[in-house]
Scaffold this motif. Structure first.
Motif, PDB file in Angstrom:
ATOM      1  N   HIS B 318       0.830  -1.208   0.000  1.00 13.78           N
ATOM      2  CA  HIS B 318       0.000   0.000   0.000  1.00 13.78           C
ATOM      3  C   HIS B 318       0.866   1.261   0.000  1.00 13.78           C
ATOM      4  CE1 HIS B 318      -4.067  -1.502   0.336  1.00 13.78           C
ATOM      5  NE2 HIS B 318      -3.621  -2.464   1.108  1.00 13.78           N
ATOM      6  N   PHE B 321       1.977   1.874  -3.400  1.00 17.59           N
ATOM      7  CA  PHE B 321       0.845   2.361  -4.180  1.00 17.59           C
ATOM      8  C   PHE B 321       0.671   3.865  -3.973  1.00 17.59           C
ATOM      9  CE2 PHE B 321      -3.670   2.797  -5.121  1.00 17.59           C
ATOM     10  CZ  PHE B 321      -3.840   1.918  -6.166  1.00 17.59           C
ATOM     11  N   TYR B 340      -6.576   8.523   0.623  1.00 17.62           N
ATOM     12  CA  TYR B 340      -6.250   7.107   0.735  1.00 17.62           C
ATOM     13  C   TYR B 340      -5.815   6.799   2.156  1.00 17.62           C
ATOM     14  CZ  TYR B 340      -4.442   2.648  -0.973  1.00 17.62           C
ATOM     15  OH  TYR B 340      -4.234   1.329  -1.212  1.00 17.62           O
ATOM     16  N   GLY B 399      -9.818  -3.592  -2.022  1.00 18.41           N
ATOM     17  CA  GLY B 399     -10.370  -2.575  -2.914  1.00 18.41           C
ATOM     18  C   GLY B 399     -11.685  -2.968  -3.550  1.00 18.41           C
ATOM     19  N   LEU B 405     -11.425   1.593   1.114  1.00 17.56           N
ATOM     20  CA  LEU B 405     -10.226   1.815   0.324  1.00 17.56           C
ATOM     21  C   LEU B 405     -10.488   1.924  -1.168  1.00 17.56           C
ATOM     22  CD1 LEU B 405      -7.159  -0.004   1.778  1.00 17.56           C
ATOM     23  CD2 LEU B 405      -7.604   2.375   1.485  1.00 17.56           C
ATOM     24  N   LYS B 409      -8.529   4.221  -3.826  1.00 20.06           N
ATOM     25  CA  LYS B 409      -7.900   3.625  -4.997  1.00 20.06           C
ATOM     26  C   LYS B 409      -8.341   4.306  -6.277  1.00 20.06           C
ATOM     27  CE  LYS B 409      -6.071  -0.711  -3.927  1.00 20.06           C
ATOM     28  NZ  LYS B 409      -6.248  -2.001  -3.374  1.00 20.06           N
ATOM     29  N   ILE B 413      -5.843   6.248  -8.773  1.00 16.55           N
ATOM     30  CA  ILE B 413      -5.654   5.765 -10.147  1.00 16.55           C
ATOM     31  C   ILE B 413      -6.129   6.838 -11.128  1.00 16.55           C
ATOM     32  CG2 ILE B 413      -6.319   4.006 -11.828  1.00 16.55           C
ATOM     33  CD1 ILE B 413      -6.445   2.009  -9.634  1.00 16.55           C
ATOM     34  N   MET B 428      -1.100  -0.226 -11.396  1.00 17.89           N
ATOM     35  CA  MET B 428      -1.753  -0.094 -10.091  1.00 17.89           C
ATOM     36  C   MET B 428      -3.016  -0.942 -10.035  1.00 17.89           C
ATOM     37  SD  MET B 428      -1.173   3.957  -9.774  1.00 17.89           S
ATOM     38  CE  MET B 428      -1.849   4.481  -8.227  1.00 17.89           C
ATOM     39  N   SER B 432      -3.781  -4.408  -7.677  1.00 18.25           N
ATOM     40  CA  SER B 432      -4.929  -4.623  -6.799  1.00 18.25           C
ATOM     41  C   SER B 432      -5.502  -6.010  -7.020  1.00 18.25           C
ATOM     42  CB  SER B 432      -6.012  -3.588  -7.083  1.00 18.25           C
ATOM     43  OG  SER B 432      -5.500  -2.313  -6.912  1.00 18.25           O
TER      44      SER B 432
END
Lengths: 519, 502
Positions: B318, B321, B340, B399, B405, B409, B413, B428, B432
């Protein structure tokens, strides 16, 4: 209440599922049936108040969810989605009603009710993110159904099912974010609303990439060759109820999404990819039909035949004309009814013998005549015999594609013939001949609970085969507006040529029926 | 004789120090109480810490009101810098700490909580992190970082198991190395520009057109390594799984959130101007860090046999990310980072707390580690509510919409999409999907396997008290109903980030 009937349809089962935790174990089945019956009544009411002559969205509701990022809770139905919603309510009712004695029946029914929420949500959503939420959420109950009540390989099958779909839809999510960004660039406002997106005309190269991103998400769900490998496992391991819902409703999400997203958003790309996708669809039809012929397990036969039929649906969708798309949507309903019924029927014999191998059966027609009759009717419907539900859809789909390519349509037609061969062969192996296996001698015929699930399906399969008009007409109206939208939006010459313009020959349409309209 | 320094109190703007001073005062008070009357029950200290954090929270509210009216506030010889980033990070730090501290009220006796020093150190640590995020001055950042880290090492060691000592020493050595890197990097930048303030460094470097690019790169490399240690970016992550395993579950959850948001804010202040200055080299290195961290950590997480280690690798992933936000560097990306992290706070603290309530004092014979996957087999049959909540946290971490989350996400993104990082966005998304597998693994164990013989489900809640259940309830509600809060949260965060010029 009428203004919020779609929200009610979505969240009533979920609310009932939450309350379901308080219900005592023995009463759970009755509770499940009542909830599903109420839901089905609501769905029928939706049909009653639905105006079939209107082509646009009805019963729209909208509520801001994340307005600063353009996400709104927007719902609505048109002729394309309304019947699939009704079908999912119908199948949840039949599924819960005919649920066999399983362990932990309480959790099973709660899970089914949650699943129903996600199914109705997918078909009613008009906002890409809301659609995506329900689309992803539908994986969770199905994962649990396969993983907790399935066969010996259930964990492998359930994880494979989840990960395949999850990976595909994440790529689709990136596509959606791009789409919203392009909309933002064009208008200065973020929006994930589908009806807003419909108005956006994209350059062809963007369309091709976005089409590919969405395609991956949808194709895995359908499942299209070569992404189909999760489905036989899922069907092979899932309990009867899981297979029924999976085949009847969940797979339709993919084909529905093609009609709702891919075609109207990217008409040029759809026209561009028409032939390659048609070839994949034909491979699906023929290849899986041949694989089905080689199966020893009767459930696998039904599973592969189900993939085979999905190929025809794809073919119809990508005919890009009114007949093809209307036919494919009707075939979605027909396939739902027929494949759902076949899985229920396989479940009946599995409950009695705890095997699905055809070599174990033989001569069942002598022992279980009523069962053999229903199975026979459904099998005929599955191979597309005239006057059954699948015939209408298959015929229209192929007719639609015939205008695009004669050769490919003929090839797809041979697939249907192979379909008839394996189905009849399977039927012969299981039902005709002498009763050779001692264990089959004293099998009880179909019981009341199973009849509750099967009789309505038989009625629907024949009724809509003989008289499809009440369903076909609203679908046709909505499809026309989509095709017209696609034609207007398309920019390339290829797309203009492949997607018919409906405005000019409107005079003709008024006089003739849909099928005659072709020539 | 030196001339007396004459500065008016007003120009010092002491109020900027208030949020940090409150926990310091609280820590000192706890120590004083212990001196006056020792042997008091831990509940007193928990509640006192909670109260001081609440006051801290209110002072932050005050400060943020000031920020929305007047913009960025400087104070204490312009060392303190109260801008939107500082405030947002402090909000996250304080809220996460408030969620963490009641976890000390366990059923079983874990003796670290019986020492008042634990709570004093805890409050000192918070003050350290607050200093770290609320300044532009590299030296103060360093002081804050070290104050917080040294307190944190001790807190880990206080768990008093062999593995905790190992963890603390490991963390300490790695932390010392990172501190060395940091001071080296700071030294180089000071030598280049004659300033220890990030905005001045940026100005000077821009003014001479990055003439000494070679030195800038060396300095950046040192800084990058220092932050990579703190953010556990691969290949500087090696301490993380062992440290998480050695510390108590809530401490591990806390470590995956609070120190990292502090480091993220400093990284944002430091790297943002470098990324925007068009140094291609840094872009590539950051890109590599982001992709390698999220992908490789995911791969490792796949093969773990212990849930806590799995969660440790997942939080590394994470972090990778979220590091993408620093690479992208737009307002949307930076807002996405905070969004996030707020959502991650709820979900991750929740899942670590679930491990905490199932913690046994002694390991049964068939279990190889505290939280092996087998332990959770068939949990739905023996402890259905706990299993469902744990499943919820796992789905959120994976996700799956509409849980918390997911929103972080998509916004992150989307920020990659908006700034043209198409490949990054796809990577990304696919990560996930990979991550989905190991979160699913726990769900599979809980929902689809048969329970181990003799397991009556009591052990899953062996450590639960009302306080712990409340915290888990808050985390669960936050996870499920996140979609209601996204819009106000997003507007708040975006306004703060935008107004601080990031």
């Amino acid at each position: 209440m009428l203004d919020h009937i779609l929200s009610l349809l979505i969240f009533f089962p979920a609310l009932a599922a939450v309350f379901g935790f308080m219900i005592q174990k023995e009463s759970m089945r009755a509770y499940g049936v009542s909830v599903a019956a109420i839901e089905f009544a609501l769905a029928l009411w939706l049909w009653y108040v639905f105006d079939g002559s209107v082509s646009g969205m009805q019963f729209m509701e909208s509520l801001p969810l994340v307005p600063s990022f353009g996400i709104n809770y927007t719902l609505g139905v048109d002729g394309i989605s309304v019947f699939i919603i009704i079908l999912s309510a119908f199948f949840t009712l039949l599924g819960i009603g005919s649920l066999t004695d399983t362990k932990q029946v309480k959790y099973m029914i709660i899970t089914l009710l949650f699943l129903q929420m996600t199914m109705v949500g997918v078909f009613a959503a008009l906002d890409a993110i809301v659609f995506y939420i329900f689309w992803e959420l539908s994986l969770v109950p199905m994962l649990y159904i396969i993983g907790a009540w399935g066969g010996p390989l259930r964990i492998y099958a359930s994880i494979k099912f989840f990960l395949y779909t999850f990976a595909g839809s994440l790529v689709m999510l990136v596509g959606m974010l791009f789409m919203a960004y392009f909309y933002y660039q064009a208008t200065g406002v973020w929006s994930f609303a589908l009806l807003d997106w419909y108005r956006l005309i994209l350059p062809e190269t963007f369309q091709l990439w976005l089409f590919a991103a969405f395609f991956l998400g949808f194709a895995i769900k359908v499942p299209m060759f070569p992404f189909h490998t999760w489905l036989p496992y899922a069907h092979g391991q899932a309990p009867t109820i899981g297979s029924v819902i999976l085949a009847a409703i969940l797979l339709k999400m993919g084909t529905y999404a093609f009609v709702r997203f891919s075609l109207p958003l990217f008409p040029d790309a759809a026209a561009f990819f028409m032939i390659p996708i048609a070839i994949i669809a034909i491979i699906m039809v023929i290849y899986t039909a041949m694989v089905a012929y080689a199966q020893k397990d009767i459930k696998q036969v039904v599973a592969y035949s189900s993939i085979s039929h999905m190929g025809i649906i794809i073919l119809g969708t990508f005919a890009l004309n009114v007949e093809g798309i209307t036919g494919s949507i009707f075939l979605m309903l027909g396939h739902g009814v027929v494949a759902g019924a076949l899985f229920l029927l396989v479940g009946v014999i599995y409950d009695r013998r705890h095997t699905k191998l055809m070599s174990e059966f033989g001569g069942l027609a002598h022992v279980m005549p009523r069962y053999a009759t229903i199975f026979g009717i459904m099998m005929m419907a599955s191979v597309g015999m005239p006057l059954t539900i699948n015939f209408v859809g298959e015929f229209l789909s192929l007719l639609g594609f015939y205008q695009q390519s004669h050769i490919l349509t003929l090839l797809a037609g041979t697939g249907i013939i192979v379909g008839a061969i394996y189905m009849l062969a399977a039927y012969k192996k299981a039902f005709f001949g002498e009763v050779t296996n001692e264990k089959n001698k004293n099998l009880p015929d179909i019981n009341k609970r199973e009849l509750f699930g099967l009789i309505p399906l038989v009625i629907v399969a024949i009724w809509l085969g003989v008289y499809p008009k009440p369903v076909l007409e609203p679908i046709n109206n909505s499809v026309k507006s989509i095709v017209q939208l696609m034609h207007n939006k398309s920019t390339t010459a290829l797309a203009k040529e492949r997607i018919p313009n409906l405005v000019k020959p409107k005079v003709v349409i008024i006089e003739k029926t849909i099928i005659e309209e072709v020539h | 004789m030196l001339a007396p320094i004459n500065i008016s109190m007003e120009s010092l703007n002491v109020m900027t120090l208030a949020p940090m001073l409150i926990p310091v005062i609280g820590a000192l008070l706890i120590l004083v109480i212990d001196v006056v009357k020792g042997g008091l029950h831990k509940s007193l200290y928990v509640v006192l810490s909670l109260l001081f954090l609440a006051i801290d929270f209110f002072s932050l509210l005050d400060a943020s009101e000031l920020f929305t009216q007047n913009g960025t506030v400087l104070g204490m010889f312009d060392v303190m810098l109260i801008d939107g980033l500082a405030l947002l990070a402090q909000f996250i730090i304080v809220i996460a700490s408030m969620l963490f501290i009641p976890l000390a009220l366990t059923h079983k006796r874990f003796h670290e909580f019986s020492y008042p020093e634990f709570f004093a150190l805890f409050l000192f640590m918070i003050a350290g992190f607050q200093f770290m995020v609320a300044t532009d001055n590299i030296i103060l950042i360093f002081v804050g970082l070290e104050t917080a880290s040294l307190a944190l090492y001790t807190l880990i060691a206080m768990h008093n198991r062999d593995k905790s000592f190992e963890a603390a020493v490991k963390y300490f050595t790695m932390g010392a190395l990172a501190a060395g890197f940091f001071s080296f990097g700071a030294m180089i930048f000071y030598a280049l520009t004659g300033s220890v303030e990030i905005n001045k460094i940026a100005l000077v470097l821009a003014a001479n057109g990055y003439a000494d690019i070679g030195y800038v790169l060396v300095g950046t490399a040192f800084m990058l390594a220092a932050f990579a240690f703190k953010l556990s970016l691969i290949p500087f992550h090696t301490w993380a799984p062992d440290v998480y395993e050695g510390s108590s579950a809530p401490m591990a959850g806390y470590m995956s959130i609070v120190p990292k948001i502090a480091a993220f804010v400093v990284a944002m202040r430091f790297f943002e101007f470098l990324v925007h200055s068009g140094i291609v080299w840094l872009d590539i290195v950051l890109y590599a860090f982001v992709i390698i961290t999220m992908t490789v950590a995911n791969m490792w997480a796949l093969v773990q046999t212990d849930v806590k280690r799995m969660l440790a690798y997942s939080s590394i992933s994470h972090a990778g990310f979220v590091m993408a936000a620093i690479l992208i560097g737009t307002t949307q990306a930076n807002s996405a980072l905070f969004l996030y992290w707020v959502l991650f706070t709820f979900t991750n603290l929740g899942s670590f707390s679930m491990l905490w309530i199932s913690r046994q004092k002694n390991l049964p014979a068939h279990q190889s580690s505290d939280h092996s996957f087998d332990k959770f087999a068939g949990m739905i049959k023996t402890a259905p509510v706990a299993a469902m909540i744990m499943g919820l946290f796992m789905l959120s971490l994976a996700g799956v919409p509409p849980f918390a989350l997911f929103w972080g996400k998509i916004y992150l993104i989307s920020s990659a999409v908006t700034s043209g990082y198409t490949i990054l966005a796809l990577i990304m998304a696919l990560n996930s999907a990979i991550a989905g597998y190991y979160y699913l693994k726990l769900i599979v164990y809980m929902f689809m396997k048969e329970p181990v013989m003799g397991n009556d489900g009591h052990m899953y809640v062996a450590n639960a008290t009302l306080a712990l259940k409340t915290i888990i309830g808050i985390a669960a509600v936050g996870t499920i109903f996140a979609f209601v809060a996204i819009n106000p949260l997003l507007e708040f965060i975006t306004a703060f980030v935008y107004n601080s010029g990031y």
